[in-house]
Design a protein around this motif. Structure first.
Motif, PDB file in Angstrom:
ATOM      1  N   ASP A   1       0.813  -1.223   0.000  1.00  0.00           N
ATOM      2  CA  ASP A   1       0.000   0.000   0.000  1.00  0.00           C
ATOM      3  C   ASP A   1       0.847   1.274   0.000  1.00  0.00           C
ATOM      4  OD1 ASP A   1      -2.159  -1.711   0.121  1.00  0.00           O
ATOM      5  OD2 ASP A   1      -2.385  -1.524   2.283  1.00  0.00           O
ATOM      6  N   VAL A   2       1.800   1.329  -0.924  1.00  0.00           N
ATOM      7  CA  VAL A   2       2.642   2.529  -1.034  1.00  0.00           C
ATOM      8  C   VAL A   2       1.836   3.653  -1.694  1.00  0.00           C
ATOM      9  CG1 VAL A   2       4.750   3.504  -2.012  1.00  0.00           C
ATOM     10  CG2 VAL A   2       4.726   1.138  -1.197  1.00  0.00           C
ATOM     11  N   ARG A   3       1.752   4.778  -1.011  1.00  0.00           N
ATOM     12  CA  ARG A   3       1.039   5.941  -1.535  1.00  0.00           C
ATOM     13  C   ARG A   3       1.848   7.198  -1.242  1.00  0.00           C
ATOM     14  NH1 ARG A   3      -4.872   5.678   1.011  1.00  0.00           N
ATOM     15  NH2 ARG A   3      -3.610   5.327   2.889  1.00  0.00           N
ATOM     16  N   VAL A   4       1.789   8.150  -2.170  1.00  0.00           N
ATOM     17  CA  VAL A   4       2.477   9.419  -1.978  1.00  0.00           C
ATOM     18  C   VAL A   4       1.431  10.529  -1.952  1.00  0.00           C
ATOM     19  CG1 VAL A   4       4.292  10.967  -2.788  1.00  0.00           C
ATOM     20  CG2 VAL A   4       4.466   8.501  -3.224  1.00  0.00           C
ATOM     21  N   ARG A   5       1.466  11.344  -0.918  1.00  0.00           N
ATOM     22  CA  ARG A   5       0.515  12.431  -0.758  1.00  0.00           C
ATOM     23  C   ARG A   5       1.254  13.770  -0.783  1.00  0.00           C
ATOM     24  NH1 ARG A   5      -4.366  10.549   1.297  1.00  0.00           N
ATOM     25  NH2 ARG A   5      -4.335   8.438   2.190  1.00  0.00           N
ATOM     26  N   GLY A   6       0.726  14.712  -1.554  1.00  0.00           N
ATOM     27  CA  GLY A   6       1.285  16.048  -1.553  1.00  0.00           C
ATOM     28  C   GLY A   6       0.925  16.791  -0.287  1.00  0.00           C
ATOM     29  N   LYS A   7       1.831  17.661   0.147  1.00  0.00           N
ATOM     30  CA  LYS A   7       1.598  18.450   1.353  1.00  0.00           C
ATOM     31  C   LYS A   7       1.813  19.926   1.039  1.00  0.00           C
ATOM     32  CE  LYS A   7       2.730  16.817   5.327  1.00  0.00           C
ATOM     33  NZ  LYS A   7       3.516  16.417   6.515  1.00  0.00           N
ATOM     34  N   ASP A   8       1.439  20.774   1.969  1.00  0.00           N
ATOM     35  CA  ASP A   8       1.612  22.212   1.776  1.00  0.00           C
ATOM     36  C   ASP A   8       3.081  22.561   1.567  1.00  0.00           C
ATOM     37  OD1 ASP A   8      -1.086  22.503   2.125  1.00  0.00           O
ATOM     38  OD2 ASP A   8      -0.945  23.065   4.251  1.00  0.00           O
TER      39      ASP A   8
ATOM     40  N   TRP B   1       9.192  13.525   2.289  1.00  0.00           N
ATOM     41  CA  TRP B   1       9.887  13.840   1.034  1.00  0.00           C
ATOM     42  C   TRP B   1       9.776  15.350   0.868  1.00  0.00           C
ATOM     43  CZ3 TRP B   1       8.367  11.551  -4.451  1.00  0.00           C
ATOM     44  CH2 TRP B   1       9.386  11.845  -5.366  1.00  0.00           C
ATOM     45  N   HIS B   2      10.843  16.025   1.251  1.00  0.00           N
ATOM     46  CA  HIS B   2      10.781  17.484   1.380  1.00  0.00           C
ATOM     47  C   HIS B   2      10.842  18.223   0.049  1.00  0.00           C
ATOM     48  CE1 HIS B   2      10.975  17.084   5.701  1.00  0.00           C
ATOM     49  NE2 HIS B   2      12.106  16.399   5.617  1.00  0.00           N
ATOM     50  N   ASP B   3      11.478  17.616  -0.950  1.00  0.00           N
ATOM     51  CA  ASP B   3      11.684  18.358  -2.209  1.00  0.00           C
ATOM     52  C   ASP B   3      11.382  17.495  -3.433  1.00  0.00           C
ATOM     53  OD1 ASP B   3      13.751  16.638  -1.746  1.00  0.00           O
ATOM     54  OD2 ASP B   3      15.344  18.039  -2.321  1.00  0.00           O
ATOM     55  N   PRO B   4      10.153  17.000  -3.577  1.00  0.00           N
ATOM     56  CA  PRO B   4       9.820  16.251  -4.796  1.00  0.00           C
ATOM     57  C   PRO B   4       9.830  17.186  -6.000  1.00  0.00           C
ATOM     58  CG  PRO B   4       7.833  16.732  -3.570  1.00  0.00           C
ATOM     59  CD  PRO B   4       8.977  17.176  -2.707  1.00  0.00           C
ATOM     60  N   PRO B   5       9.988  16.661  -7.219  1.00  0.00           N
ATOM     61  CA  PRO B   5       9.965  17.528  -8.406  1.00  0.00           C
ATOM     62  C   PRO B   5       8.609  18.219  -8.536  1.00  0.00           C
ATOM     63  CG  PRO B   5       9.846  15.213  -9.015  1.00  0.00           C
ATOM     64  CD  PRO B   5      10.151  15.247  -7.566  1.00  0.00           C
ATOM     65  N   SER B   6       8.638  19.446  -9.033  1.00  0.00           N
ATOM     66  CA  SER B   6       7.396  20.218  -9.147  1.00  0.00           C
ATOM     67  C   SER B   6       6.606  19.854 -10.398  1.00  0.00           C
ATOM     68  CB  SER B   6       7.719  21.715  -9.154  1.00  0.00           C
ATOM     69  OG  SER B   6       8.616  22.023 -10.211  1.00  0.00           O
ATOM     70  N   LEU B   7       7.267  19.208 -11.358  1.00  0.00           N
ATOM     71  CA  LEU B   7       6.566  18.811 -12.580  1.00  0.00           C
ATOM     72  C   LEU B   7       7.187  17.516 -13.096  1.00  0.00           C
ATOM     73  CD1 LEU B   7       4.428  19.543 -14.705  1.00  0.00           C
ATOM     74  CD2 LEU B   7       6.213  20.758 -15.968  1.00  0.00           C
ATOM     75  N   ASP B   8       6.543  16.391 -12.784  1.00  0.00           N
ATOM     76  CA  ASP B   8       7.112  15.094 -13.174  1.00  0.00           C
ATOM     77  C   ASP B   8       6.098  13.997 -12.858  1.00  0.00           C
ATOM     78  OD1 ASP B   8       8.899  13.218 -14.100  1.00  0.00           O
ATOM     79  OD2 ASP B   8      10.525  13.780 -12.725  1.00  0.00           O
ATOM     80  N   SER B   9       6.357  12.821 -13.414  1.00  0.00           N
ATOM     81  CA  SER B   9       5.613  11.614 -13.065  1.00  0.00           C
ATOM     82  C   SER B   9       6.625  10.602 -12.550  1.00  0.00           C
ATOM     83  CB  SER B   9       4.876  11.057 -14.287  1.00  0.00           C
ATOM     84  OG  SER B   9       4.196   9.863 -13.947  1.00  0.00           O
ATOM     85  N   THR B  10       6.497  10.216 -11.292  1.00  0.00           N
ATOM     86  CA  THR B  10       7.525   9.389 -10.658  1.00  0.00           C
ATOM     87  C   THR B  10       6.959   8.059 -10.182  1.00  0.00           C
ATOM     88  OG1 THR B  10       7.104  10.397  -8.491  1.00  0.00           O
ATOM     89  CG2 THR B  10       8.797  11.414  -9.867  1.00  0.00           C
ATOM     90  N   ASP B  11       7.842   7.058 -10.163  1.00  0.00           N
ATOM     91  CA  ASP B  11       7.562   5.773  -9.533  1.00  0.00           C
ATOM     92  C   ASP B  11       8.405   5.686  -8.268  1.00  0.00           C
ATOM     93  OD1 ASP B  11       5.741   4.762 -11.435  1.00  0.00           O
ATOM     94  OD2 ASP B  11       7.403   4.221 -12.762  1.00  0.00           O
ATOM     95  N   VAL B  12       7.753   5.564  -7.125  1.00  0.00           N
ATOM     96  CA  VAL B  12       8.435   5.505  -5.838  1.00  0.00           C
ATOM     97  C   VAL B  12       8.484   4.048  -5.386  1.00  0.00           C
ATOM     98  CG1 VAL B  12       8.424   6.276  -3.445  1.00  0.00           C
ATOM     99  CG2 VAL B  12       7.621   7.808  -5.251  1.00  0.00           C
TER     100      VAL B  12
ATOM    101  N   GLY C   1       4.760  22.331  -1.218  1.00  0.00           N
ATOM    102  CA  GLY C   1       5.434  21.545  -2.246  1.00  0.00           C
ATOM    103  C   GLY C   1       6.061  20.266  -1.766  1.00  0.00           C
ATOM    104  N   ALA C   2       5.984  19.979  -0.470  1.00  0.00           N
ATOM    105  CA  ALA C   2       6.546  18.731   0.063  1.00  0.00           C
ATOM    106  C   ALA C   2       5.577  17.573  -0.177  1.00  0.00           C
ATOM    107  CB  ALA C   2       6.850  18.880   1.548  1.00  0.00           C
ATOM    108  N   ALA C   3       6.027  16.376   0.141  1.00  0.00           N
ATOM    109  CA  ALA C   3       5.182  15.185  -0.004  1.00  0.00           C
ATOM    110  C   ALA C   3       5.489  14.225   1.138  1.00  0.00           C
ATOM    111  CB  ALA C   3       5.421  14.510  -1.353  1.00  0.00           C
TER     112      ALA C   3
END
Length: 229
Positions: free
Chosen positions: A134-141, A198-209, A143-145
């Motif tokens: 159940d790996v999920r990535v959520r955006g946070k205020d 994840w403090h600095d994810p890319p601002s424009l990208d599609s990633t596999d974590v 620009g962090a995740a």
């Protein structure tokens, strides 16, 4: 603890035996106060809380190792600034499955509880098995995740997992964290939910974590989740 290091003191009980055996040990209760106090002792099953913290079952709720503990005295009165040593036994029922059966010795003075972990291993085939799910990535205020995931101990031994993280975007790798030990002992049959910042994810990208977990005796697992910004 009485403020001094006892050369015989242990941070936990470790007992091992076959089904049908009776194991023996002793718990020491120290009264640091200036008056005599009465303490109640009980055994309890141990488990992982949702976030992985070590926890014990409440009074009357144990069905495993906690029920197998019998004290020479269930209640002991300890004079001021004195230590009482209370013998106890652990009777492993016949037919008990092999592996780790975690528990604890809990001491209460009526106002607060104190516990000592008990690692009870029933002899027989040991299986170390671990999965990450159940790996999920959520955006946070800002620009962090946050990477959320679940760890599941599918074997019969307690594990100390290690975690490695990587994220691959459209133009290459954007995150890599080498394997490190988690501050967690994952008990058999337990599932916990954890997270990684994840403090600095890319601002424009599609990633596999991808999360990779390992533990002793070759236990390992891997799972991925996607994140698009």
């Amino acid at each position: 603890a009485d403020g001094e290091t006892d050369k015989d003191a242990r941070s936990l009980f470790y007992l091992e035996g076959a089904p049908g055996t009776v194991l023996e040990d002793t718990v020491s209760v120290t009264n640091e106060s200036g008056k005599a106090r009465t303490y109640t002792l009980r055994g309890a099953d141990a488990y992982n809380g949702r976030d992985g913290a070590f926890a014990v079952r409440g009074k009357g709720a144990s069905t495993g190792a906690g029920r197998w503990i019998a004290f020479a005295e269930r209640e002991v009165r300890v004079p001021a600034r004195t230590r009482a040593d209370v013998p106890f036994t652990v009777t492993v029922p016949r037919g008990t499955v092999p592996g780790d059966h975690p528990g604890a010795v809990v001491v209460s003075d009526g106002e607060r509880d104190a516990g000592v972990r008990m690692r009870l291993r029933v002899t027989g085939p040991a299986l170390s098995a671990l999965s990450v799910e159940d790996v999920r990535v959520r955006g946070k205020d800002g620009g962090a995740a946050e990477i959320e995931y679940a760890l599941v101990n599918r074997g019969n031994t307690a594990l100390e997992p290690r975690l490695a993280v990587r994220a691959d975007g459209l133009f290459g790798q954007v995150l890599r964290r080498e394997s490190r030990a988690l501050d967690l002992e994952l008990l058999p049959g337990q599932r916990v939910t954890l997270s990684e910042p994840w403090h600095d994810p890319p601002s424009l990208d599609s990633t596999d974590v991808t999360l990779s977990v390992t533990a002793e005796d070759g236990a390992r697992g891997e799972a991925s989740g996607s994140y698009t910004t």
